[in-house]
Design a protein around this motif. Structure first.
Motif, PDB file in Angstrom:
ATOM      1  N   CYS A  23       0.836  -1.191   0.000  1.00  0.00           N
ATOM      2  CA  CYS A  23       0.000   0.000   0.000  1.00  0.00           C
ATOM      3  C   CYS A  23       0.872   1.243   0.000  1.00  0.00           C
ATOM      4  O   CYS A  23       1.980   1.232   0.528  1.00  0.00           O
ATOM      5  CB  CYS A  23      -0.917   0.008   1.216  1.00  0.00           C
ATOM      6  SG  CYS A  23      -2.128   1.337   1.110  1.00  0.00           S
ATOM      7  N   PHE A  25      -0.321   4.074   1.346  1.00  0.00           N
ATOM      8  CA  PHE A  25      -0.710   4.796   2.554  1.00  0.00           C
ATOM      9  C   PHE A  25      -0.272   3.980   3.780  1.00  0.00           C
ATOM     10  O   PHE A  25       0.067   2.801   3.642  1.00  0.00           O
ATOM     11  CB  PHE A  25      -2.232   4.969   2.617  1.00  0.00           C
ATOM     12  CG  PHE A  25      -2.784   6.100   1.790  1.00  0.00           C
ATOM     13  CD1 PHE A  25      -2.005   6.782   0.861  1.00  0.00           C
ATOM     14  CD2 PHE A  25      -4.111   6.488   1.934  1.00  0.00           C
ATOM     15  CE1 PHE A  25      -2.537   7.821   0.104  1.00  0.00           C
ATOM     16  CE2 PHE A  25      -4.637   7.521   1.180  1.00  0.00           C
ATOM     17  CZ  PHE A  25      -3.858   8.190   0.265  1.00  0.00           C
ATOM     18  N   ARG A  26      -0.350   4.621   4.911  1.00  0.00           N
ATOM     19  CA  ARG A  26      -0.063   3.916   6.169  1.00  0.00           C
ATOM     20  C   ARG A  26      -1.112   4.307   7.200  1.00  0.00           C
ATOM     21  O   ARG A  26      -0.785   4.875   8.248  1.00  0.00           O
ATOM     22  CB  ARG A  26       1.330   4.317   6.694  1.00  0.00           C
ATOM     23  CG  ARG A  26       2.500   3.909   5.835  1.00  0.00           C
ATOM     24  CD  ARG A  26       2.774   2.406   5.891  1.00  0.00           C
ATOM     25  NE  ARG A  26       3.940   2.082   5.091  1.00  0.00           N
ATOM     26  CZ  ARG A  26       3.919   1.836   3.771  1.00  0.00           C
ATOM     27  NH1 ARG A  26       2.777   1.868   3.120  1.00  0.00           N
ATOM     28  NH2 ARG A  26       5.024   1.562   3.123  1.00  0.00           N
ATOM     29  N   CYS A  27      -2.376   4.041   6.902  1.00  0.00           N
ATOM     30  CA  CYS A  27      -3.433   4.460   7.825  1.00  0.00           C
ATOM     31  C   CYS A  27      -3.166   3.873   9.215  1.00  0.00           C
ATOM     32  O   CYS A  27      -2.883   2.676   9.341  1.00  0.00           O
ATOM     33  CB  CYS A  27      -4.782   3.990   7.311  1.00  0.00           C
ATOM     34  SG  CYS A  27      -5.108   4.584   5.644  1.00  0.00           S
ATOM     35  N   TYR A  29      -5.036   3.060  11.566  1.00  0.00           N
ATOM     36  CA  TYR A  29      -5.922   1.988  12.025  1.00  0.00           C
ATOM     37  C   TYR A  29      -5.702   0.680  11.257  1.00  0.00           C
ATOM     38  O   TYR A  29      -6.424  -0.283  11.447  1.00  0.00           O
ATOM     39  CB  TYR A  29      -7.394   2.415  11.919  1.00  0.00           C
ATOM     40  CG  TYR A  29      -7.807   2.900  10.539  1.00  0.00           C
ATOM     41  CD1 TYR A  29      -7.833   2.053   9.444  1.00  0.00           C
ATOM     42  CD2 TYR A  29      -8.169   4.225  10.340  1.00  0.00           C
ATOM     43  CE1 TYR A  29      -8.200   2.480   8.187  1.00  0.00           C
ATOM     44  CE2 TYR A  29      -8.539   4.675   9.077  1.00  0.00           C
ATOM     45  CZ  TYR A  29      -8.564   3.792   8.011  1.00  0.00           C
ATOM     46  OH  TYR A  29      -8.917   4.234   6.755  1.00  0.00           O
ATOM     47  N   CYS A  30      -4.705   0.686  10.376  1.00  0.00           N
ATOM     48  CA  CYS A  30      -4.500  -0.487   9.526  1.00  0.00           C
ATOM     49  C   CYS A  30      -3.046  -0.954   9.537  1.00  0.00           C
ATOM     50  O   CYS A  30      -2.763  -2.104   9.868  1.00  0.00           O
ATOM     51  CB  CYS A  30      -4.959  -0.136   8.109  1.00  0.00           C
ATOM     52  SG  CYS A  30      -4.769  -1.451   6.895  1.00  0.00           S
ATOM     53  N   MET A  31      -2.123  -0.055   9.193  1.00  0.00           N
ATOM     54  CA  MET A  31      -0.719  -0.471   8.988  1.00  0.00           C
ATOM     55  C   MET A  31       0.246   0.287   9.883  1.00  0.00           C
ATOM     56  O   MET A  31      -0.004   1.445  10.194  1.00  0.00           O
ATOM     57  CB  MET A  31      -0.316  -0.097   7.558  1.00  0.00           C
ATOM     58  CG  MET A  31      -0.507  -1.174   6.584  1.00  0.00           C
ATOM     59  SD  MET A  31       0.749  -0.975   5.305  1.00  0.00           S
ATOM     60  CE  MET A  31      -0.111  -1.754   3.987  1.00  0.00           C
ATOM     61  N   GLY A  70      -4.349  -4.418   0.923  1.00  0.00           N
ATOM     62  CA  GLY A  70      -3.447  -3.475   0.341  1.00  0.00           C
ATOM     63  C   GLY A  70      -4.155  -2.450  -0.548  1.00  0.00           C
ATOM     64  O   GLY A  70      -5.349  -2.294  -0.485  1.00  0.00           O
ATOM     65  N   ASN A  99      -7.986   3.369  -1.967  1.00  0.00           N
ATOM     66  CA  ASN A  99      -7.791   4.635  -1.257  1.00  0.00           C
ATOM     67  C   ASN A  99      -7.851   5.815  -2.232  1.00  0.00           C
ATOM     68  O   ASN A  99      -7.771   6.967  -1.824  1.00  0.00           O
ATOM     69  CB  ASN A  99      -6.482   4.644  -0.464  1.00  0.00           C
ATOM     70  CG  ASN A  99      -5.243   4.536  -1.349  1.00  0.00           C
ATOM     71  OD1 ASN A  99      -5.245   4.897  -2.521  1.00  0.00           O
ATOM     72  ND2 ASN A  99      -4.154   4.033  -0.768  1.00  0.00           N
ATOM     73  N   SER A 327      -4.707  -4.975   6.154  1.00  0.00           N
ATOM     74  CA  SER A 327      -4.128  -4.839   4.810  1.00  0.00           C
ATOM     75  C   SER A 327      -3.624  -6.180   4.277  1.00  0.00           C
ATOM     76  O   SER A 327      -3.518  -6.375   3.066  1.00  0.00           O
ATOM     77  CB  SER A 327      -2.984  -3.830   4.812  1.00  0.00           C
ATOM     78  OG  SER A 327      -1.913  -4.322   5.595  1.00  0.00           O
TER      79      SER A 327
HETATM   80 FE1  SF4 Z   1      -5.028   2.602   4.470  1.00  0.00          FE
HETATM   81 FE2  SF4 Z   1      -6.193   0.820   2.770  1.00  0.00          FE
HETATM   82 FE3  SF4 Z   1      -3.563   1.122   2.847  1.00  0.00          FE
HETATM   83 FE4  SF4 Z   1      -4.755   0.003   4.907  1.00  0.00          FE
HETATM   84  S1  SF4 Z   1      -4.673  -0.833   2.893  1.00  0.00           S
HETATM   85  S2  SF4 Z   1      -3.107   1.528   4.956  1.00  0.00           S
HETATM   86  S3  SF4 Z   1      -6.692   1.151   4.913  1.00  0.00           S
HETATM   87  S4  SF4 Z   1      -5.073   2.708   2.280  1.00  0.00           S
END
Ligand code: SF4
Ligand code: SAM
Length: 331
Positions: A23, A25-27, A29-31, A70, A99, A327
């Motif tokens: 991914c 991003f590194r949200c 609540y996820c990663m 991901g 995303n 993810s």
């Molecule tokens: Fe964010 Fe989706 Fe990446 Fe998880 S998989 S970090 S929710 S964008």
């Protein structure tokens, strides 16, 4: 082929397929901020392997496929996969969760490939808040991606998914409602679940769909339920008294919908999961790579589905964290 049914009589109609664990991003609540140990290329299912599983699953009654990760748009040639899935006879719905950051470049190819539905995750409309949560200062690109999507009406509806987190989401509920009504996007809030890799989730962080509904109703008056009669629908859906717009609440924690769950999941490395919170998986990749016989594949899927978990136990002493974070599963 015989339909896919579990030992509690639930028929499986929906499959989420993760096509990558990576991914951009590194949200929170996820990663984790530093990412996760990514799968090696050889571990990840090829598009041919994914298609083979999808074809067998559709023959067993799966009607909906959602691609996820991901971040699915980071995987090369995704529109080709979409196109091939789209041609599977019997598949009624093909959707994608993203995303949104790469949509500006890929929306056209996805529409041309036959994508019919999309969920774009967006948790804040405020640049700084968005940057802090995703650990990427990229909201502009997500908004540009959404604007690009609007050019392709064959992808419909455009849904916005926001994870609802206490002391984070409340302030923007009405802004999201205005944004979605104005743009004709369908707005969804999903309750925060204990699937984050950093294990920061606390019960106290849950902001329920019911609480968000109360915030909306204080401003707009009573919401009007939309009922489709489909018991497996995860969202509680509403429109407004003026009939403009749709909001929905996915409440897996406060109002679990396990009794009507019709979903299975395939991870990017070919493991079949019969519950988001599963602690065990079935290795379809090993079958794919050792046998050309679709009957063997079908029998393995059927056997796994038969043992589908009754329910998740969030909030209960019996709750065990899943063996992967979001993810790595494919939400
Ligand atoms: Fe964010 Fe989706 Fe990446 Fe998880 S998989 S970090 S929710 S964008
Ligand atoms: N990267 C894509 C995205 O974010 O849309 C697809 C994969 S992401 C894992 C799928 C969905 O899971 C997103 O809508 C994301 O917000 C949601 N999600 C991730 N972690 C979550 C958590 N701990 N609780 C609830 N939803 C979560």
């Amino acid at each position: 082929m015989e339909l896919l049914v579990d030992s509690y009589g639930r028929r499986i109609k929906s499959m989420r397929i993760s096509i990558t664990d990576k991914c951009n991003f590194r949200c929170t609540y996820c990663m984790p901020a530093e990412g996760l140990p990514w799968l090696r290329k050889a571990e990840i299912l090829s598009y041919e392997e994914i298609l083979r599983i999808a074809r067998v699953a559709v023959k067993m009654g799966v009607e909906q496929i959602r691609l996820t990760g991901g971040e699915p748009l980071v995987r090369r040639d995704l529109p080709d996969l979409v196109h091939q899935l789209h041609t599977i006879d019997g598949l009624r719905s093909l959707s994608l969760t993203t995303n949104g950051i790469l949509l500006k470049q890929q929306a056209k190819a996805l529409a041309d490939g036959g994508l019919t539905r999309i969920n774009v995750s967006l948790d804040s409309l405020i640049r700084e808040k968005f940057a802090k949560l995703t650990r990427r200062d990229q909201i502009e690109r997500v908004l540009e991606g959404l604007a690009e999507l609007e050019k392709y009406p064959s992808i419909h509806p455009i849904k916005i998914n926001a994870v609802a987190i206490r002391d984070y989401s409340e302030d923007e509920v009405l802004d999201f409602v205005r944004f979605a009504r104005h743009k004709a996007y369908v707005m969804r809030w999903i309750e925060f679940m204990p699937l984050d890799a950093d294990q920061i989730w606390r019960k106290e962080d849950i902001l329920t769909g019911g609480e968000i509904k109360t915030i909306i109703e204080a401003a707009y008056g009573p919401l009007v339920p939309i009922t489709t009669g489909d018991p497996s629908e995860t969202a509680r859906r509403y429109t407004f008294s003026d009939g403009i717009g749709e909001v929905g609440f996915i409440n897996p924690v406060s109002e679990p919908f396990c009794a009507n769950c019709d979903r299975i999941r395939l991870t990017a490395d070919g493991q079949l999961r019969t519950c988001l919170f599963a602690t065990e998986e079935t290795d379809l990749r090993a079958i794919l790579r050792s046998s050309d016989d679709d009957e063997v594949l079908a029998a393995t899927i059927r056997q796994a589905v038969w043992h589908k978990e009754l329910k998740h136990y969030i909030g209960d002493k019996r709750f065990k964290r899943a063996n992967r974070s979001m993810s790595m599963i494919g939400g």
